[in-house]
Design an enzyme around this catalytic site. Structure first.
Site, PDB file in Angstrom:
ATOM      1  N   CYS A   1      -5.575   5.995 -30.352  1.00 43.07           N
ATOM      2  CA  CYS A   1      -4.112   5.868 -30.291  1.00 43.07           C
ATOM      3  C   CYS A   1      -3.389   7.067 -29.721  1.00 43.07           C
ATOM      4  O   CYS A   1      -3.156   8.062 -30.379  1.00 43.07           O
ATOM      5  CB  CYS A   1      -3.407   5.554 -31.595  1.00 43.07           C
ATOM      6  SG  CYS A   1      -1.630   5.373 -31.293  1.00 43.07           S
TER       7      CYS A   1
ATOM      8  N   CYS B   1       1.788   5.858 -27.778  1.00 45.55           N
ATOM      9  CA  CYS B   1       3.215   6.091 -27.935  1.00 45.55           C
ATOM     10  C   CYS B   1       3.491   7.579 -28.037  1.00 45.55           C
ATOM     11  O   CYS B   1       2.647   8.404 -27.728  1.00 45.55           O
ATOM     12  CB  CYS B   1       3.736   5.334 -29.143  1.00 45.55           C
ATOM     13  SG  CYS B   1       2.661   5.436 -30.556  1.00 45.55           S
ATOM     14  N   SER B   2       4.652   7.931 -28.476  1.00 51.35           N
ATOM     15  CA  SER B   2       5.013   9.350 -28.460  1.00 51.35           C
ATOM     16  C   SER B   2       4.547  10.063 -29.723  1.00 51.35           C
ATOM     17  O   SER B   2       4.886  11.204 -29.939  1.00 51.35           O
ATOM     18  CB  SER B   2       6.519   9.495 -28.284  1.00 51.35           C
ATOM     19  OG  SER B   2       7.196   8.931 -29.381  1.00 51.35           O
ATOM     20  N   CYS B   3       3.742   9.393 -30.533  1.00 45.40           N
ATOM     21  CA  CYS B   3       3.367  10.016 -31.810  1.00 45.40           C
ATOM     22  C   CYS B   3       2.140  10.908 -31.699  1.00 45.40           C
ATOM     23  O   CYS B   3       1.749  11.563 -32.640  1.00 45.40           O
ATOM     24  CB  CYS B   3       3.110   8.964 -32.874  1.00 45.40           C
ATOM     25  SG  CYS B   3       1.624   8.006 -32.559  1.00 45.40           S
TER      26      CYS B   3
END
Lengths: 214, 123
Positions: A115, A118-120
């Site tokens: 993962c 996204c921006s995480c």
């Protein structure tokens, strides 16, 4: 995070704060969009240029965290119990106040993190992910056949080694603590940190051997 | 360590943060993207080195810069934005609009999914 008022499985709650772009991030994406539309740039070519600087992006604080855990059992213990506090105790705080968990490789267990879509993704700790790592097929294949995926990246683990795959959530991101390589007893924290690659901290590689540094 | 270098003259841009080996250093991923886009546009001849150097200087030597120079790439992006608007590649208004769309798209994207501009609920 104040909206989480009960235990949950990280998937079916309010997603409002999962992703956020700073003004500069959004501005750069806007430029990228319009320049791509006009045929002036090609995202693949941009990725290729960025990739050449991959190791020069972000502070990669994680390498120092891992090195400290190797030499300081008390710190390693804190890292195991409360990685967020342990990392913060070294003065490193994520831009988004990332909640971190450290997963330790052992002689019989290897950890792999997926993962980065996204921006995480905690790049300030781990460094920028490789381009291929962000591809959706990697994500699904890593879950289904981690051994096969790792072998493709040149990491062949013995059949006895158990592989645990960690899928980071919006609340929790992972740092893999690789095993300390043999023959590193005489090295200080700084030198040890040089052995801790980005790939080792996401679990697609191991820490470098001392010979690799020379 | 990395032998595959981009031999772009933009590496010689004024005040560009560099490693001891002379490679540009980026504090955040978007800075590397901004740098890479500029390298590409220059390679394609969209603007010349003097045009770039002038646009960048104009931003770098504006009053109100941060003392620690941590806003270096903010200036870089401002210079790039100004160049592309001056060259009529895009209007300032369109760029603002797209920036807002990306911000809304990011907020609307759930964890584990790629952030795409199509995710902007207002389109």
């Amino acid at each position: 995070m104040s909206k989480h008022h009960h235990g949950h499985d990280h998937h079916d709650h309010d997603h409002h704060h999962d992703n956020h772009f700073t003004d500069m991030e959004a501005r750069v994406k806007a430029l990228e969009t319009v320049l791509t539309e006009k045929g002036l740039i090609d995202p693949a070519a941009i990725d290729a240029i960025v990739e050449t600087y991959e190791t020069k992006i972000g502070p990669r604080n994680g390498a120092r965290v891992v090195a400290k855990a190797w030499v300081d059992p008390e710190f390693a213990d804190l890292l195991k119990r409360d990685a967020t506090a342990a990392i913060a105790s070294l003065g490193y705080t994520g831009r988004q106040g990332e909640h971190m968990r450290a997963v330790f490789n052992t002689a019989d267990t290897h950890n792999l993190v997926v993962c980065t879509l996204c921006s995480c993704y905690p790049w300030s700790v781990l460094g920028l992910p490789p381009v291929w790592y962000k591809a959706p097929p990697y994500r699904s294949r890593a879950v289904i056949d981690p051994r096969g995926v790792l072998a493709e990246f040149g990491l062949t683990l013995s059949d006895e080694t158990r592989i645990r795959v960690w899928d980071s959530t919006a609340e929790l991101r992972y740092l893999v603590v690789p095993e300390r390589p043999a023959g590193t007893d005489g090295l200080g924290e700084e030198q040890l940190a040089d052995l801790v690659t980005r790939d080792a901290m996401i679990g697609t590689g191991l820490a470098l051997s001392v010979e690799a540094l020379r | 360590m990395n032998t595959c270098k981009v031999a772009s003259p933009l590496v010689a841009s004024a005040e560009l943060p560099k490693s001891p080996e002379g490679d540009p250093v980026f504090a955040e991923p978007w800075q590397a993207s901004a740098f890479a886009m500029t390298v590409r546009l220059h390679e394609k001849g969209v603007f010349s080195w003097p045009e770039w150097a002038e646009a960048l200087s104009a931003e770098l030597y504006k009053p109100g810069r941060k003392a620690d120079a941590s806003d270096y790439f903010d200036c870089w992006v401002a210079a790039l934005s100004r160049l592309v608007t001056e060259l009529s590649i895009v209007s300032g208004g369109e760029l603002e609009h797209l920036t807002e769309r990306w911000q809304r798209a990011a907020e609307a994207t759930p964890h584990g999914h790629p952030i795409l501009i199509e995710n902007d609920p207002l389109r």
